[in-house]
Scaffold this motif. Sequence first.
Motif, PDB file in Angstrom:
ATOM      1  N   ALA A   1       1.870   1.360  -7.299  1.00 18.86           N
ATOM      2  CA  ALA A   1       0.626   0.631  -7.552  1.00 18.86           C
ATOM      3  C   ALA A   1      -0.080   1.230  -8.753  1.00 18.86           C
ATOM      4  O   ALA A   1      -0.097   2.453  -8.946  1.00 18.86           O
ATOM      5  CB  ALA A   1      -0.280   0.673  -6.327  1.00 18.86           C
ATOM      6  N   LYS A   2      -0.658   0.355  -9.542  1.00 17.47           N
ATOM      7  CA  LYS A   2      -1.401   0.811 -10.713  1.00 17.47           C
ATOM      8  C   LYS A   2      -2.662   1.551 -10.292  1.00 17.47           C
ATOM      9  O   LYS A   2      -3.051   2.546 -10.924  1.00 17.47           O
ATOM     10  CB  LYS A   2      -1.757  -0.406 -11.577  1.00 17.47           C
ATOM     11  CG  LYS A   2      -2.521  -0.072 -12.835  1.00 17.47           C
ATOM     12  CD  LYS A   2      -2.829  -1.331 -13.631  1.00 17.47           C
ATOM     13  CE  LYS A   2      -3.640  -1.018 -14.885  1.00 17.47           C
ATOM     14  NZ  LYS A   2      -3.969  -2.251 -15.649  1.00 17.47           N
ATOM     15  N   ASP A   3      -3.336   1.071  -9.226  1.00 19.66           N
ATOM     16  CA  ASP A   3      -4.571   1.696  -8.741  1.00 19.66           C
ATOM     17  C   ASP A   3      -4.419   1.974  -7.249  1.00 19.66           C
ATOM     18  O   ASP A   3      -4.036   1.087  -6.480  1.00 19.66           O
ATOM     19  CB  ASP A   3      -5.774   0.776  -8.967  1.00 19.66           C
ATOM     20  CG  ASP A   3      -5.896   0.348 -10.426  1.00 19.66           C
ATOM     21  OD1 ASP A   3      -6.147   1.222 -11.266  1.00 19.66           O
ATOM     22  OD2 ASP A   3      -5.733  -0.857 -10.703  1.00 19.66           O
TER      23      ASP A   3
ATOM     24  N   PHE B   1      -0.522  -0.414   1.904  1.00 25.41           N
ATOM     25  CA  PHE B   1      -1.781  -0.970   2.380  1.00 25.41           C
ATOM     26  C   PHE B   1      -2.852  -0.842   1.296  1.00 25.41           C
ATOM     27  O   PHE B   1      -2.978   0.201   0.647  1.00 25.41           O
ATOM     28  CB  PHE B   1      -2.244  -0.253   3.648  1.00 25.41           C
ATOM     29  CG  PHE B   1      -1.375  -0.548   4.843  1.00 25.41           C
ATOM     30  CD1 PHE B   1      -1.643  -1.632   5.664  1.00 25.41           C
ATOM     31  CD2 PHE B   1      -0.283   0.249   5.131  1.00 25.41           C
ATOM     32  CE1 PHE B   1      -0.842  -1.906   6.758  1.00 25.41           C
ATOM     33  CE2 PHE B   1       0.532  -0.021   6.221  1.00 25.41           C
ATOM     34  CZ  PHE B   1       0.246  -1.108   7.029  1.00 25.41           C
ATOM     35  N   LEU B   2      -3.611  -1.930   1.138  1.00 23.39           N
ATOM     36  CA  LEU B   2      -4.659  -1.953   0.119  1.00 23.39           C
ATOM     37  C   LEU B   2      -5.899  -1.209   0.610  1.00 23.39           C
ATOM     38  O   LEU B   2      -6.261  -1.285   1.791  1.00 23.39           O
ATOM     39  CB  LEU B   2      -5.042  -3.393  -0.219  1.00 23.39           C
ATOM     40  CG  LEU B   2      -3.961  -4.255  -0.877  1.00 23.39           C
ATOM     41  CD1 LEU B   2      -4.442  -5.693  -0.994  1.00 23.39           C
ATOM     42  CD2 LEU B   2      -3.594  -3.708  -2.248  1.00 23.39           C
TER      43      LEU B   2
ATOM     44  N   GLU C   1      -2.024  -4.287 -10.218  1.00 21.83           N
ATOM     45  CA  GLU C   1      -0.619  -4.593 -10.496  1.00 21.83           C
ATOM     46  C   GLU C   1       0.268  -3.669  -9.668  1.00 21.83           C
ATOM     47  O   GLU C   1       0.007  -2.472  -9.563  1.00 21.83           O
ATOM     48  CB  GLU C   1      -0.336  -4.405 -11.990  1.00 21.83           C
ATOM     49  CG  GLU C   1       1.082  -4.755 -12.405  1.00 21.83           C
ATOM     50  CD  GLU C   1       1.297  -4.572 -13.900  1.00 21.83           C
ATOM     51  OE1 GLU C   1       0.964  -5.505 -14.659  1.00 21.83           O
ATOM     52  OE2 GLU C   1       1.782  -3.488 -14.298  1.00 21.83           O
ATOM     53  N   MET C   2       1.325  -4.222  -9.103  1.00 20.36           N
ATOM     54  CA  MET C   2       2.281  -3.453  -8.317  1.00 20.36           C
ATOM     55  C   MET C   2       3.689  -3.781  -8.778  1.00 20.36           C
ATOM     56  O   MET C   2       3.973  -4.903  -9.217  1.00 20.36           O
ATOM     57  CB  MET C   2       2.147  -3.749  -6.820  1.00 20.36           C
ATOM     58  CG  MET C   2       0.891  -3.215  -6.185  1.00 20.36           C
ATOM     59  SD  MET C   2       0.919  -3.397  -4.375  1.00 20.36           S
ATOM     60  CE  MET C   2      -0.641  -2.616  -3.953  1.00 20.36           C
ATOM     61  N   THR C   3       4.588  -2.796  -8.663  1.00 29.01           N
ATOM     62  CA  THR C   3       6.004  -2.995  -8.979  1.00 29.01           C
ATOM     63  C   THR C   3       6.847  -2.536  -7.801  1.00 29.01           C
ATOM     64  O   THR C   3       6.490  -1.600  -7.086  1.00 29.01           O
ATOM     65  CB  THR C   3       6.417  -2.207 -10.237  1.00 29.01           C
ATOM     66  OG1 THR C   3       6.146  -0.811 -10.031  1.00 29.01           O
ATOM     67  CG2 THR C   3       5.655  -2.692 -11.460  1.00 29.01           C
ATOM     68  N   CYS C   4       7.955  -3.220  -7.606  1.00 33.71           N
ATOM     69  CA  CYS C   4       8.911  -2.876  -6.550  1.00 33.71           C
ATOM     70  C   CYS C   4      10.297  -2.815  -7.185  1.00 33.71           C
ATOM     71  O   CYS C   4      10.688  -3.729  -7.918  1.00 33.71           O
ATOM     72  CB  CYS C   4       8.884  -3.901  -5.419  1.00 33.71           C
ATOM     73  SG  CYS C   4      10.023  -3.531  -4.064  1.00 33.71           S
TER      74      CYS C   4
END
Length: 461
Positions: free
Chosen positions: A158-160, A243-244, A170-173
């Motif tokens: 996760a970016k943040d 989880f956010l 923004e997220m990457t998997c």
Amino acid sequence: MSAWRCWLLDSKASDILLAFSLISRLTWRHWELWERQDGDSHRAAQEPVVSQNLVTDDVAVVEGETAIISCRVKNNDDSVIQLLNPNRQTIYFRDMRPLKDARFQLVNFSDNELRVSLSNVSLSDEGRYVCQLYTDPPQEAYADITVLIPPGNPVIEAKDEVLSEGNETEMTCTAMSSKPAATIRWMKGDKELKGKPKVELSYDKMYTVTSRVTFAVSKEDDGVPVICIVDHPAVKDFLARKFLEVQYKPEVKIVVEFPQGLTREGENLELTCQAKGKPKPQRVNWLKVDDDVPSHAVITGGDLYIENLNKSYNGTYRCVASNPLGESFDDYVLYVYDAPTTTPKPTTATITTTSTITTSTPNPAASQDTVPSAEPAAHDSRAGEGTPRTVDHAVIGGVVAVVVFAMLCLLIVLGRYFARHKGTYFTHEAKGADDAADADTAIINAEGGHTNSDEKKEYYI
């Protein structure tokens, strides 16, 4: 010839099978050379052909597991069945295994089937295997083995780590080292997100897939999982989640603890300010808009308590809560009504004639009981809803008109009743003259005559 026999006797059983296979292949090679000399047309007729009489199936197997290769003959005329690897080396000739690879094991052999298992499959075992039937011409069928390599555990970045309400993240998997390439899907709670995939092929023919997703967050997303789902033929339910954590300014709500109905003079008022946010509000304040809070009001944390209400306390009371992301407030409009008063009970009146008649006379005070009170009903005094409700004059006017109409009808009925039942007059003017033949005789015979006119009495009821 004797040397040849000695070599056969001293060799191991596997070597015997290998020699038999070599002799068979040499014989077959010799046969091919002879066919070439016989002419092009005859040579073409003897090449192996693909026939529906010999069948097999393609196999997809996960690396490290076992593959089953089956060569089946529908109508066999005692011809020999053999299985060849992608390099056309004989794995099994009937029920004998010339190839020295213990991973190949015979599962079943009959006139109509040759079934072989290959354990601990690796990527090097991938290719086209040949089922061959020795007929004239020879028949072949092909089984393609595909080795599946599952990806490694998916990784979410996760970016943040901590987000603020309304911001984008923004997220990457990443799913690494798989064959074939994996497919990545995104879910936020029960809502699917659309990602942007990127596929990379490494030198060892392995695939790495990276998917990127961008979305905005709200306070409702706090604690919601974002899930990366990897779809691949070699694995099922392969996923990773994060989880956010969303921060947001306070939410404020004023709750009336007492009273439950109208606020009247002499009563007490108790309000509770409920404030939640992330991070948790550290300060909760009470104030009165455009005025000061009554001096004897008691404020304890988020609670406001005022005793012995009077109309001078009317106004808007505000609860304010704040945290590092901002502040919020909620309002309560206080309107103090008069203390409740008692209403007199209705009375009855009696009118008597020659025959006694009892009737009820409407009491104006009692009639007012049927009219709704002019005071507004209980209301929610919070902001946006706090002004007292106005009286519905149309309803009150209608009720008053009905009462007046009923009273008029009653008066008309009583008037008609008394008009029909007049009082009886009792006189002594003609006492004793009831048997007179005519009027003159009656006057002469009347008791007392005209001389007694002053003694006449008249009664009226």
